[in-house]
Write an enzyme that holds these catalytic residues in place. Structure first.
Site, PDB file in Angstrom:
ATOM      1  N   ASP A  12      84.438   3.561  11.686  1.00 41.51           N
ATOM      2  CA  ASP A  12      83.568   4.700  11.976  1.00 41.51           C
ATOM      3  C   ASP A  12      82.661   4.352  13.154  1.00 41.51           C
ATOM      4  OD1 ASP A  12      81.765   6.799  12.011  1.00 41.51           O
ATOM      5  OD2 ASP A  12      81.579   6.902   9.842  1.00 41.51           O
ATOM      6  N   GLY A  14      79.714  11.879   3.986  1.00 44.73           N
ATOM      7  CA  GLY A  14      78.633  11.993   3.021  1.00 44.73           C
ATOM      8  C   GLY A  14      79.039  11.917   1.570  1.00 44.73           C
ATOM      9  N   GLY A  27      80.294   9.192   0.101  1.00 46.53           N
ATOM     10  CA  GLY A  27      80.099   7.841  -0.415  1.00 46.53           C
ATOM     11  C   GLY A  27      81.207   6.871  -0.081  1.00 46.53           C
ATOM     12  N   LYS A  28      81.948   7.138   0.998  1.00 49.26           N
ATOM     13  CA  LYS A  28      83.044   6.237   1.391  1.00 49.26           C
ATOM     14  C   LYS A  28      82.537   4.827   1.660  1.00 49.26           C
ATOM     15  CE  LYS A  28      84.326   8.502   4.982  1.00 49.26           C
ATOM     16  NZ  LYS A  28      83.309   9.552   4.935  1.00 49.26           N
ATOM     17  N   THR A  29      81.468   4.715   2.427  1.00 45.41           N
ATOM     18  CA  THR A  29      80.961   3.390   2.785  1.00 45.41           C
ATOM     19  C   THR A  29      80.505   2.628   1.548  1.00 45.41           C
ATOM     20  OG1 THR A  29      80.297   4.085   5.004  1.00 45.41           O
ATOM     21  CG2 THR A  29      79.201   2.148   4.096  1.00 45.41           C
ATOM     22  N   SER A  30      79.775   3.306   0.669  1.00 44.68           N
ATOM     23  CA  SER A  30      79.307   2.639  -0.553  1.00 44.68           C
ATOM     24  C   SER A  30      80.479   2.162  -1.395  1.00 44.68           C
ATOM     25  CB  SER A  30      78.440   3.599  -1.373  1.00 44.68           C
ATOM     26  OG  SER A  30      77.298   3.993  -0.634  1.00 44.68           O
ATOM     27  N   THR A  80      70.112   5.279   3.938  1.00 46.70           N
ATOM     28  CA  THR A  80      71.182   5.168   4.923  1.00 46.70           C
ATOM     29  C   THR A  80      71.259   6.381   5.851  1.00 46.70           C
ATOM     30  OG1 THR A  80      72.440   3.679   3.512  1.00 46.70           O
ATOM     31  CG2 THR A  80      73.660   4.829   5.223  1.00 46.70           C
TER      32      THR A  80
END
Length: 586
Positions: A45, A18, A20-23, A503
């Site tokens: 993931d 949560g 913001g790794k993906t962003s 998301t």
């Protein structure tokens, strides 16, 4: 951006769920591709949402991102990887060995540990495949939340060591030939991870004391296994200039400044970047391109206040429904970073406050229930399913039973088999099963690991259920498996936690679909940390509230029968008194 200065071929984005790794991984891959670099973006993931960010289907094969030249992406699908892994091992012996033997091998390869190792195989291949390395200037990894990532990064060393020490026999994965063929690949992966000229880890955090403590632990654990090239990014910092006279915004600024002022010593020496909180959801190319900018987009507060849809419950009303049965299992599930630990602790405290006996536990390797709860609560016991302790317990039990009558050679072989990294998965499943049984006489509230890890645990539960049905069903004996209890709404209530953002809602809906395919119907959703419910007035928060209203309406109309809405609070709900207030007044 320091973390993108002279980047090596492999970039890992890791940290607590949560943050913001993906962003950040997507935005970094986009920036490198725009600069003319050939980039492959990979999600390891199990609950990947890279496809959602770019607005296209990606899946378990490398696909170009249609709107971005030089950028391709891959989402490692654990289930697809596991099937390919099984085919690779079983295929060559299918028409050679007796059918009963082949079925036995297939059963050995049906559990969750096979799923994890298969995904790991794909991961190590990306680090070592000459063709891929030649095709791309950079491979950017969007990794799973902290506990799962550490497990994944430790596996190359664990498996290469296990193969060195155990060249013969069989592990819980079946014939070791399936792993033995990968020995060179595993050693090469270990070397690549430890080489600062090849690999950089970007530790992503938020300006929160608990998150910074967690990322400091991650830093030390990764450094201890040789991954020393690390950068720190503190994401979503509320700009002090945007707080205005809004009391909530001012409290957030103070809280974040205090957390950053007490940055753990382990992080102080790392190269660091800070990115401001944005008023919009980070989906689409325009949002990704703006993410790495230090600027806060100007904008006035919306002319109208975001109206919350009707039909919301409070958390106390959900507890009313839970308490009626007098005992049972409550599982709080969801993406990392949505507040599962806080929600689980608040439900447990409220049940205990009503005089009901409660056991609050967690299966999340990165959870810190003690920090959230703060003090002892009458009628409430707290525990953690500790993978290390459970593995030691399981090994001792197996050696005491199966190893009791073995000679020295047989016991040595059994001990070697129990050193397999897969032993941990079996041990954690057994602990999970014990917790489920306890719910027959009291309330057990479980704070689960982030989505992907929980689905692996449920996969193990399903494999055990199928095995019991095969063994006991034909004998006409009565039995209840853990999966049967999870599927029984009178015994188990699943709460799906999410945030009112695009998301997290999509990921929560995907989790619900996975659960329903397994015969488990979630009982309620909890939308946490809602700006709209807090009535914020600062322009930045008001714009975020406007975006939230659409997501909350989607939850109510498309996904859930019961929905509790919890507001974003000026102070984090830490301690039994704050948790009781959250549960009784939300």
């Amino acid at each position: 951006m320091h973390f993108l200065d002279n980047p090596p071929p492999f970039l890992f984005f890791t940290g607590k769920g949560g943050v913001g790794k993906t962003s950040l991984a997507c935005a970094s891959a986009l920036r490198l591709a725009r600069a003319g670099k050939r980039v492959l973006l990979v999600s390891t993931d199990p609950a990947s949402n890279v496809g959602q960010v770019f607005g296209q289907t990606i899946g378990h094969a490398i696909r170009p991102i249609a709107a971005v030249e030089n950028l391709s992406a891959l989402e490692i699908d654990p289930q697809a990887a596991a099937q390919q892994y099984r085919d690779r091992i079983v295929g060559p012996v299918k028409n050679v060995l007796p059918e009963a033997v082949v079925k036995g091998i297939e059963e050995q390869l049906s559990g969750a540990c096979t799923t994890e190792i298969a995904a790991f195989d794909e991961f190590t291949a990306l680090l070592t495949a000459p063709a891929l390395i030649a095709d791309y200037d950079h491979i950017v990894f969007d990794t799973a939340p902290t506990g799962h990532t550490i497990r994944l990064l430790q596996l190359p060393g664990a498996w290469s060591g296990f193969l060195d020490a155990n060249p013969d026999g069989a592990s819980c994965l079946g014939p070791l030939s399936g792993l033995e063929k990968q020995r060179t690949q595993y050693h090469a992966a270990v070397d690549a991870l430890a080489d600062p000229a090849k690999t950089r880890l970007v530790l992503v955090a938020r300006a929160q004391a608990s998150t910074l403590r967690e990322v400091a632990r991650t830093h030390e654990e990764l450094a201890a296994i040789g991954l020393g090239q690390q950068h720190l990014v503190i994401n979503g910092v509320f700009p002090a200039t945007e707080a205005g006279d809004d009391a909530l915004a001012q409290a957030i600024v103070r809280r974040e400044a205090a957390a950053l002022g007490q940055l753990p010593a382990a992080l102080a020496g790392l190269p660091q970047d800070r990115l401001p909180l944005k008023p919009y959801n980070l989906v689409g190319l325009a949002a990704l391109e703006a993410l790495l900018s230090d600027a806060v987009e100007p904008g006035a507060a919306p002319a109208t206040v975001a109206l919350l849809p009707a039909g919301m419950s409070s958390l106390a009303q959900l507890v009313d429904g839970i308490a009626e049965a007098g005992h049972g299992l409550v599982m709080v599930m969801g993406k990392g970073g949505v507040g599962k630990t806080t929600i689980a602790a608040a439900v447990a405290v409220e049940l205990a406050r009503r005089g009901l006996p409660v056991h609050l536990t967690t299966s999340d390797p990165a959870a810190h229930l003690g920090e959230t709860l703060g003090e002892a609560v009458p009628a409430l016991t707290v525990s953690r399913i500790d993978p290390v302790a459970e593995t030691a317990r399981y090994r001792d039990e197996v050696l005491a039973s199966k190893g009791r009558d073995l000679d020295a050679a047989g016991r040595a072989l059994l001990e070697e088999d129990l050193r397999s990294p897969c032993t941990e998965e079996i041990a954690v499943f057994q602990a999970f099963s014990r917790v489920i049984r306890e719910a027959g006489r009291k309330f057990v509230v479980m704070d689960t690991a982030p989505t992907g890890h929980t689905l692996l645990l449920l996969d193990a539960t399903g494999a055990y259920h199928r095995d019991m049905v095969r063994q006991m069903g034909d004998k006409g004996l009565h039995f209840v498996t853990p999966m049967m209890q999870l599927q029984d709404p009178a015994r188990t209530k699943v709460l799906i936690a999410t945030l009112a953002e695009t998301t997290p809602v999509l990921e929560a809906a995907a989790l619900q679909a996975d659960l329903m395919r397994a015969g488990i119907t979630p009982w309620a959703w909890v939308v946490n940390q809602s700006v709209a419910a807090a009535g914020a007035r600062s322009p930045l928060l008001a714009r975020r509230a406007q975006n939230e209203a659409r997501e909350i309406d989607a939850v109510l109309t498309r996904h859930a029968r019961r929905v509790a809405l919890l507001p974003l609070l000026a102070e984090e709900p830490v301690g039994a008194a704050a948790l009781a207030t959250l549960a009784s007044s939300s």
